[in-house]
Motif scaffolding. Structure first.
Motif, mmCIF file in Angstrom:
data_model
loop_
_atom_site.group_PDB
_atom_site.id
_atom_site.type_symbol
_atom_site.label_atom_id
_atom_site.label_comp_id
_atom_site.label_asym_id
_atom_site.label_seq_id
_atom_site.Cartn_x
_atom_site.Cartn_y
_atom_site.Cartn_z
ATOM 1 N N GLN A 58 48.763 -55.985 -27.524
ATOM 2 C CA GLN A 58 47.841 -56.092 -28.649
ATOM 3 C C GLN A 58 46.732 -55.052 -28.501
ATOM 4 O O GLN A 58 46.369 -54.669 -27.384
ATOM 5 C CB GLN A 58 47.234 -57.502 -28.711
ATOM 6 C CG GLN A 58 48.240 -58.594 -28.997
ATOM 7 C CD GLN A 58 48.918 -58.435 -30.343
ATOM 8 O OE1 GLN A 58 48.337 -57.893 -31.292
ATOM 9 N NE2 GLN A 58 50.163 -58.887 -30.440
ATOM 10 N N ALA A 59 46.210 -54.597 -29.623
ATOM 11 C CA ALA A 59 45.137 -53.601 -29.591
ATOM 12 C C ALA A 59 43.914 -54.180 -28.897
ATOM 13 O O ALA A 59 43.551 -55.342 -29.099
ATOM 14 C CB ALA A 59 44.785 -53.177 -31.014
ATOM 15 N N SER A 60 43.303 -53.365 -28.068
ATOM 16 C CA SER A 60 42.102 -53.807 -27.366
ATOM 17 C C SER A 60 40.882 -53.663 -28.268
ATOM 18 O O SER A 60 40.964 -53.188 -29.400
ATOM 19 C CB SER A 60 41.917 -53.012 -26.068
ATOM 20 O OG SER A 60 41.760 -51.636 -26.342
ATOM 21 N N SER A 61 39.753 -54.057 -27.764
ATOM 22 C CA SER A 61 38.517 -54.072 -28.538
ATOM 23 C C SER A 61 37.993 -52.664 -28.815
ATOM 24 O O SER A 61 38.269 -51.716 -28.068
ATOM 25 C CB SER A 61 37.463 -54.863 -27.763
ATOM 26 O OG SER A 61 36.187 -54.715 -28.319
ATOM 27 N N MET A 62 37.226 -52.533 -29.886
ATOM 28 C CA MET A 62 36.535 -51.278 -30.183
ATOM 29 C C MET A 62 35.180 -51.208 -29.479
ATOM 30 O O MET A 62 34.431 -50.257 -29.678
ATOM 31 C CB MET A 62 36.343 -51.133 -31.690
ATOM 32 C CG MET A 62 37.610 -50.796 -32.455
ATOM 33 S SD MET A 62 38.194 -49.125 -32.087
ATOM 34 C CE MET A 62 36.960 -48.145 -32.967
ATOM 35 N N LYS A 63 34.870 -52.208 -28.664
ATOM 36 C CA LYS A 63 33.587 -52.239 -27.977
ATOM 37 C C LYS A 63 33.372 -50.958 -27.179
ATOM 38 O O LYS A 63 34.227 -50.543 -26.402
ATOM 39 C CB LYS A 63 33.520 -53.443 -27.037
ATOM 40 C CG LYS A 63 32.188 -53.572 -26.306
ATOM 41 C CD LYS A 63 32.168 -54.801 -25.403
ATOM 42 C CE LYS A 63 30.845 -54.924 -24.669
ATOM 43 N NZ LYS A 63 30.822 -56.121 -23.774
ATOM 44 N N GLY A 64 32.240 -50.311 -27.413
ATOM 45 C CA GLY A 64 31.891 -49.097 -26.688
ATOM 46 C C GLY A 64 32.413 -47.812 -27.301
ATOM 47 O O GLY A 64 32.091 -46.720 -26.832
ATOM 48 N N TYR A 65 33.209 -47.932 -28.384
ATOM 49 C CA TYR A 65 33.805 -46.723 -28.972
ATOM 50 C C TYR A 65 32.747 -45.851 -29.640
ATOM 51 O O TYR A 65 31.856 -46.341 -30.342
ATOM 52 C CB TYR A 65 34.870 -47.090 -30.006
ATOM 53 C CG TYR A 65 35.370 -45.888 -30.781
ATOM 54 C CD1 TYR A 65 36.246 -44.977 -30.208
ATOM 55 C CD2 TYR A 65 34.918 -45.639 -32.088
ATOM 56 C CE1 TYR A 65 36.685 -43.865 -30.899
ATOM 57 C CE2 TYR A 65 35.359 -44.531 -32.792
ATOM 58 C CZ TYR A 65 36.239 -43.647 -32.203
ATOM 59 O OH TYR A 65 36.669 -42.544 -32.890
ATOM 60 N N PRO A 87 45.015 -41.166 -34.023
ATOM 61 C CA PRO A 87 43.564 -41.074 -34.210
ATOM 62 C C PRO A 87 42.799 -41.482 -32.951
ATOM 63 O O PRO A 87 43.292 -42.266 -32.117
ATOM 64 C CB PRO A 87 43.300 -42.046 -35.366
ATOM 65 C CG PRO A 87 44.603 -42.136 -36.101
ATOM 66 C CD PRO A 87 45.648 -42.030 -35.034
ATOM 67 N N LEU A 88 41.598 -40.953 -32.830
ATOM 68 C CA LEU A 88 40.798 -41.207 -31.638
ATOM 69 C C LEU A 88 40.527 -42.696 -31.454
ATOM 70 O O LEU A 88 40.636 -43.225 -30.340
ATOM 71 C CB LEU A 88 39.488 -40.424 -31.719
ATOM 72 C CG LEU A 88 39.618 -38.916 -31.976
ATOM 73 C CD1 LEU A 88 38.242 -38.253 -31.956
ATOM 74 C CD2 LEU A 88 40.554 -38.260 -30.956
ATOM 75 N N ARG A 123 41.794 -47.970 -28.695
ATOM 76 C CA ARG A 123 42.296 -49.342 -28.710
ATOM 77 C C ARG A 123 43.590 -49.503 -27.919
ATOM 78 O O ARG A 123 44.013 -50.627 -27.643
ATOM 79 C CB ARG A 123 42.540 -49.811 -30.150
ATOM 80 C CG ARG A 123 41.280 -49.904 -31.009
ATOM 81 C CD ARG A 123 41.556 -50.628 -32.314
ATOM 82 N NE ARG A 123 42.508 -49.931 -33.163
ATOM 83 C CZ ARG A 123 42.170 -49.040 -34.107
ATOM 84 N NH1 ARG A 123 40.902 -48.729 -34.290
ATOM 85 N NH2 ARG A 123 43.096 -48.477 -34.857
ATOM 86 N N SER A 124 44.230 -48.365 -27.581
ATOM 87 C CA SER A 124 45.528 -48.468 -26.906
ATOM 88 C C SER A 124 45.528 -47.851 -25.512
ATOM 89 O O SER A 124 46.574 -47.479 -24.996
ATOM 90 C CB SER A 124 46.622 -47.824 -27.768
ATOM 91 O OG SER A 124 46.314 -46.505 -28.143
ATOM 92 N N GLY A 125 44.346 -47.750 -24.913
ATOM 93 C CA GLY A 125 44.276 -47.325 -23.524
ATOM 94 C C GLY A 125 43.240 -46.278 -23.177
ATOM 95 O O GLY A 125 42.832 -46.161 -22.020
#
Length: 217
Positions: free
Chosen positions: A58-65, A128-129, A134-136
């Protein structure tokens, strides 16, 4: 971390772009140290095999992006950058000021639009960035993310119409596909090649969609 005059069809454009990138690097208009492109997922069998090797999660969080964590565009010599390199590689009748691209003609493979003003061309990150985050890529450092964001070796950077790039945003193929269905095969192959090289994950829905797109090859 180790890092992959009749109107041309999508596959011809992709092959021509790759060859042109090599020529630009040899001519000194690409980033210093640009390596020869590694073979991408060319052919349904190879792409399908690479897809099966990807970790499904599953996609990880956008936290910190933040896009600043993916520094681009890097300098490419002669007062130009990676954006200029891709514009020159993917266009025709290119006009230069130094090695900055100030004119030309681009066929956007996403929507079959012809663009004649560089301002109307975006350089799309195939993966996309934010999707990479979200994927690693959230676990990489900024230098590694910069390598990803400026990757001229894999089929990761493509000059397309600004309208199509902004319609895509940070969506994966399960959410957005090129309006030009003839490009779906190459799009899926390129997406898989990038994720495979960079060891990024795919979601279950993303993998299912890519499998369907590869079936159009």
């Amino acid at each position: 971390m180790s890092y992959p005059r009749t109107r041309p069809g999508a596959r011809q454009l992709a092959s021509a772009a790759l060859a042109a990138a090599l020529a630009l690097g040899a001519a000194g208009c690409g980033p210093a140290g640009t390596a020869a492109p590694e073979p991408s997922a060319t052919g349904t069998g190879n792409a399908s095999s690479q897809l099966e090797q990807l970790t499904v999660a599953q996609a990880s969080s956008m936290k910190g992006y933040d896009r600043d964590h993916f520094p681009h565009w890097r300098d490419a010599g002669k007062n130009c950058d990676v954006r200029d390199t891709v514009l020159q590689r993917d266009g025709e009748d290119i006009k230069l000021s130094g090695c900055n691209v100030v004119g030309g003609r681009w066929t956007s493979v996403y929507d079959n639009r012809t663009v004649t003003d560089p301002a109307g061309v975006d350089i799309d990150h195939m993966v996309p960035l934010a999707n990479a985050w979200r994927s690693g890529a959230d676990e990489w450092n900024d230098a590694e993310r910069g390598d990803f964001a400026n990757d001229l070796t894999r089929p990761q950077l493509l000059a397309v119409s600004a309208a199509s790039n902004r319609s895509k945003g940070d969506q994966g193929p399960e959410e957005w596909k090129p309006p030009n269905r003839d490009y779906w095969c190459t799009y899926a192959e390129s997406w898989v090649a990038v994720k495979h090289h960079w060891k990024l994950t795919v979601t279950p829905t993303e993998k299912s969609t890519l499998t369907e797109m590869l079936a159009t090859c």
